[in-house]
Structure formats: C-alpha cells, structure tokens
Design a protein around this motif. Structure first.
Motif, PDB file in Angstrom:
ATOM      1  N   ARG A 377       0.828  -1.212   0.000  1.00 29.26           N
ATOM      2  CA  ARG A 377       0.000   0.000   0.000  1.00 29.26           C
ATOM      3  C   ARG A 377       0.859   1.258   0.000  1.00 29.26           C
ATOM      4  O   ARG A 377       0.606   2.205  -0.733  1.00 29.26           O
ATOM      5  CB  ARG A 377      -0.911  -0.012   1.228  1.00 29.26           C
ATOM      6  N   ASP A 378       1.897   1.267   0.845  1.00 29.37           N
ATOM      7  CA  ASP A 378       2.770   2.432   0.968  1.00 29.37           C
ATOM      8  C   ASP A 378       4.019   2.039   1.756  1.00 29.37           C
ATOM      9  O   ASP A 378       4.169   0.884   2.181  1.00 29.37           O
ATOM     10  CB  ASP A 378       2.050   3.602   1.656  1.00 29.37           C
ATOM     11  N   ALA A 379       4.909   2.999   1.958  1.00 37.13           N
ATOM     12  CA  ALA A 379       6.169   2.738   2.658  1.00 37.13           C
ATOM     13  C   ALA A 379       5.925   2.314   4.104  1.00 37.13           C
ATOM     14  O   ALA A 379       6.677   1.502   4.661  1.00 37.13           O
ATOM     15  CB  ALA A 379       7.057   3.982   2.614  1.00 37.13           C
ATOM     16  N   GLU A 380       4.873   2.847   4.704  1.00 37.20           N
ATOM     17  CA  GLU A 380       4.556   2.489   6.093  1.00 37.20           C
ATOM     18  C   GLU A 380       4.232   0.997   6.210  1.00 37.20           C
ATOM     19  O   GLU A 380       4.648   0.327   7.165  1.00 37.20           O
ATOM     20  CB  GLU A 380       3.377   3.324   6.578  1.00 37.20           C
ATOM     21  N   GLN A 381       3.514   0.465   5.236  1.00 33.83           N
ATOM     22  CA  GLN A 381       3.183  -0.954   5.256  1.00 33.83           C
ATOM     23  C   GLN A 381       4.436  -1.815   5.079  1.00 33.83           C
ATOM     24  O   GLN A 381       4.586  -2.856   5.728  1.00 33.83           O
ATOM     25  CB  GLN A 381       2.171  -1.276   4.159  1.00 33.83           C
ATOM     26  N   ILE A 382       5.351  -1.377   4.240  1.00 33.63           N
ATOM     27  CA  ILE A 382       6.611  -2.103   4.050  1.00 33.63           C
ATOM     28  C   ILE A 382       7.388  -2.159   5.362  1.00 33.63           C
ATOM     29  O   ILE A 382       7.910  -3.208   5.758  1.00 33.63           O
ATOM     30  CB  ILE A 382       7.462  -1.439   2.946  1.00 33.63           C
ATOM     31  N   ASN A 383       7.452  -1.021   6.054  1.00 30.31           N
ATOM     32  CA  ASN A 383       8.172  -0.967   7.326  1.00 30.31           C
ATOM     33  C   ASN A 383       7.511  -1.873   8.367  1.00 30.31           C
ATOM     34  O   ASN A 383       8.191  -2.502   9.191  1.00 30.31           O
ATOM     35  CB  ASN A 383       8.231   0.469   7.833  1.00 30.31           C
ATOM     36  N   GLU A 384       6.178  -1.938   8.326  1.00 25.80           N
ATOM     37  CA  GLU A 384       5.453  -2.808   9.249  1.00 25.80           C
ATOM     38  C   GLU A 384       5.816  -4.277   9.007  1.00 25.80           C
ATOM     39  O   GLU A 384       6.055  -5.041   9.953  1.00 25.80           O
ATOM     40  CB  GLU A 384       3.945  -2.613   9.081  1.00 25.80           C
ATOM     41  N   ILE A 385       5.873  -4.675   7.742  1.00 23.57           N
ATOM     42  CA  ILE A 385       6.225  -6.054   7.397  1.00 23.57           C
ATOM     43  C   ILE A 385       7.640  -6.373   7.846  1.00 23.57           C
ATOM     44  O   ILE A 385       7.909  -7.430   8.454  1.00 23.57           O
ATOM     45  CB  ILE A 385       6.072  -6.285   5.881  1.00 23.57           C
ATOM     46  N   ARG A 386       8.566  -5.471   7.581  1.00 22.88           N
ATOM     47  CA  ARG A 386       9.956  -5.686   7.972  1.00 22.88           C
ATOM     48  C   ARG A 386      10.082  -5.829   9.493  1.00 22.88           C
ATOM     49  O   ARG A 386      10.804  -6.685  10.001  1.00 22.88           O
ATOM     50  CB  ARG A 386      10.830  -4.529   7.468  1.00 22.88           C
ATOM     51  N   ALA A 387       9.361  -4.965  10.219  1.00 22.51           N
ATOM     52  CA  ALA A 387       9.432  -4.993  11.684  1.00 22.51           C
ATOM     53  C   ALA A 387       8.882  -6.307  12.231  1.00 22.51           C
ATOM     54  O   ALA A 387       9.457  -6.913  13.155  1.00 22.51           O
ATOM     55  CB  ALA A 387       8.665  -3.807  12.260  1.00 22.51           C
ATOM     56  N   LYS A 388       7.763  -6.783  11.672  1.00 18.89           N
ATOM     57  CA  LYS A 388       7.158  -8.027  12.173  1.00 18.89           C
ATOM     58  C   LYS A 388       8.026  -9.241  11.847  1.00 18.89           C
ATOM     59  O   LYS A 388       8.126 -10.182  12.648  1.00 18.89           O
ATOM     60  CB  LYS A 388       5.756  -8.187  11.585  1.00 18.89           C
TER      61      LYS A 388
END
Length: 404
Positions: A377-388
């Motif tokens: 969806r956006d960069a925030e979603q990418i960061n969320e995936i990486r963090a999890k």
C-alpha cells in the motif's frame, strides 16, 4: 525580436491546426496543492511541439518552402515539423538520436518526414542537421532557439490565462527552453505577478545550471529517460528570455519523474512522457513554493514508448512504496515459508513473486535466501512487514549486498 503581437499572431494561425487543450483541475493529485493540468499530451501530435513548428513553417517564403525544411529532434519536434511540412506540401528531413523511442521515430515517418538516425544524443543530431542544411540549402527549423518557434509555444501561455484568469503559478518543463520562454513571455507580459517556474531532469540540468550560475553553459553529457528534455546545450535566446522572465528553476530525479507518471495514470487517467511529468514531479515532491496557490502544470507531451512506460510504472511503484523486494535469510527447515507468508498476509500485502535460493556460496550450509516481491500500500506498510519479520526472528538481507 519576440513580441506579444507575434504570440497573438501565432495563436491565430494555429486555431485551425492545434487544439486548445483542456485545462483540467486536479485537486487530489498532490495533497496541499491546488493543481491544474494543461494537457498538451492530448495535442494533435501528442505534444506541444506542433505549435512552434507549424507557426515557423507557415512563415516561410515561397522560395524557402520550395527547398524544404530540416530539423533535429528526440521525437516531439520531429512530429510537429513532419505534420506541419506535409500539410503544406513541403519536404521535411528530420535528424533524430538513434536512441529515440521507436514510437516517435515511426510516427515521424508516418507523418511524411524522411528520418535519419544519428548516433548519440540530441546535440549530435543537431550537428548532423546543421551539416545537411549547409549542404542542401533547406531551412533549419530549430526546436527551441528561434523566435517564431518560441512565439508558437507562447500560445499556451495565452490559453492558460484565458482558461484560468486567476492563476497564480505555472510550472513548465525545460529542455532547450523554447516552451518556457514563450509561456513566460506571454504570461509575464500580461500578468507579471504570476510566478513561472521551470523544471529539468537532474541528469540533464543544463538550463538549471546556467540560470543559477548566471552564465551560459554546456553539459558534457546528459542521462535521463525523459528524452524530450535531454539537452546538453540550452538555447542562447531562450537563456536570455528565461533569465528575464522565469522566477526559478528546479530539478527532479528519475524516481520522482517515474512517480509523477504513475500518479497521473492512477489519479488522472492521463499518460505523460518523462518530460511532460516533470512539473507534476516538482509539485508532488514540494520543490516549489506553491502551497495554496492556483498552479498550472504544463504536461507537455504524452509520447512515451510502451516498453519504457512499463519499466517506469515499476520504478514509480517502488519509489511510492507500492512495490517492495524483501530478501530473508532462512534456515532450510520445514514451516519457515509458511511463517513468512502468514506475517506478510497479516499485514495485508500481496506476494507476486517468490525466489528460493539454496546455492549461494556465502550462505550457511543449512540456510537459504528467500526473495519476495510484494505489492504494498505504501512505505509504512513495508516498514510494518519488515518490523514483524524481524520480531519473529527472521534476518532481513540487504538486497544490494554483494552476495545476493
């Protein structure tokens, strides 16, 4: 000398030839900006260039017309010259860089011109055209450094003022400077308080450097997919006009241009080539002081090769966080792929590509690399995936690392 009378005369001559392209409100294109799009990408040849080319050729003497015309172009000016010359029964020869998009080359031929492909960039095509002009006596139709060509392009400025009388700023692409010279001259002559800004690709910033260094300059080389503005040497006349009438010039990166093209497709259903998208890129990435101002972006052309468009869309998706590649180091044991998939799925992303590598010499003997291509969806979603993934104990690898 360029005059407002010449621009009005050009507008009169062009009435039966060039479209008065729509000025479209684009309130959702860029948050906080009040943007309008001057859609020259919907012009009869797919770009504004037909305006200046037709007006210049229409003013030739019968003797000049009988000898034909010659031009150099990356594609858009070529099509404008070809259409204008053919419609008046005049022979035309166009020198084009050998890297010009195939679509532009074929369209130029279809419009009746004889095309010669020249190795190199625009400037090499220009040198060849000058050589042929000296040998044949044909009239050289310069793509930007000619007062009649500039007057033709200036008709866009008159249209903008007519379509949006309370316009406060206009953003214009710059290659050699013909378009912005005409637009700025027309607008500043009638509404001097309106701001006129120019945009160049960072990899072809000849006029940007000249404008800010206050001296005429030539670049050693250019590098940009925005072929319509890939110019090493700006015009001398256009440099003088820009120095006098343009308020500022900024640059945009290749990724920013790609994002602008993608945004125009998704939000406005418009196809722009690289050059045409640069004003929108400048607005999207806050390169200019236009917040709250009624601002017109001149989308100068839409002649982009479909192969390049495909790659540009992918690049634009990556830049805007719509697509991501993740490389994960796994232990080669059952269940790990399922765990990764569950995490990605829980975040709402979509897996569109999977590569499982067990043979890299730099990995553990019992390990493997998993490469995921994701729609996000956006960069925030990418960061969320990486963090999890990291929290779950997975190791993320730099996809640019030497061993990958």
């Amino acid at each position: 000398m360029l005059s407002l009378d010449k621009i009005y005369h050009a507008a009169f001559i062009l009435k039966s030839v060039a479209r008065k392209t729509d000025l479209i409100a684009a309130p959702h294109l860029s948050e906080g900006n009040n943007l309008y799009l001057k859609t020259e990408n919907l012009q009869v040849t797919g770009s504004f260039k037909v305006r200046g080319a037709y007006y210049k050729i229409s003013q030739l003497t019968p003797e000049e017309a009988s000898k034909g015309v010659i031009a150099c172009s990356a594609g858009n000016h070529a099509q404008g010259v070809a259409l204008a010359a053919t419609s008046m029964g005049i022979k035309s020869v166009i020198c084009m860089p050998d890297g010009a998009p195939i679509m532009k080359v074929e369209n130029t031929k279809r419009l009746g011109a004889q095309v010669e492909l020249v190795p190199g960039a625009y400037d090499e095509a220009h040198d060849r055209a000058v050589q042929l002009q000296e040998e044949t006596g044909m009239t050289f139709i310069h793509p930007y450094d000619d007062e009649l060509v500039i007057a033709g392009q200036g008709s866009i400025g008159l249209e903008i003022l007519d379509q949006l009388p309370d316009v406060e700023a206009v953003i214009v692409p710059i290659g050699g400077g013909g378009l912005i010279s005409g637009v700025a001259f027309a607008i500043k002559s009638l509404r001097p308080e309106v701001k006129v800004y120019g945009v160049q690709a960072a990899g072809a910033a000849s006029m940007y450097k000249a404008f800010h260094d206050h001296k005429y300059e030539t670049l050693d080389h250019v590098s940009t997919f925005a072929d319509g503005i890939a110019v090493k040497t700006p015009g001398e006349n256009t440099y003088e006009l820009i120095s006098k009438y343009v308020d500022d010039i900024v640059t945009v990166s290749e990724d920013e241009i790609a994002t602008a093209i993608l945004t125009l497709i998704e939000k406005q259903k418009l196809i722009a080539e690289g050059a045409g998208a640069t004003p929108v890129a400048a607005a999207l990435f806050d390169k200019l002081p236009i917040k709250g101002k009624k601002t017109v972006c001149v989308v100068s052309g839409g002649n982009i090769d479909v192969n390049i468009l495909s790659r540009v869309i992918t690049r634009g998706q990556v830049t805007s966080g719509r697509r991501a590649d993740l490389v994960i180091a796994l232990q080669d044991r059952p269940g790990q792929l399922r765990e990764v998939s569950e995490i990605v799925s829980s975040c709402g992303a979509n897996v569109v590509g999977v590569q499982h590598n067990r043979s890299d010499a730099d990995m553990d003997i019992t390990g493997c690399f998993l490469r995921l291509e994701l729609e996000t969806r956006d960069a925030e979603q990418i960061n969320e995936i990486r963090a999890k993934l990291t929290k779950a104990g997975f190791t993320l690898i730099d996809k640019n690392a030497a061993h990958y």
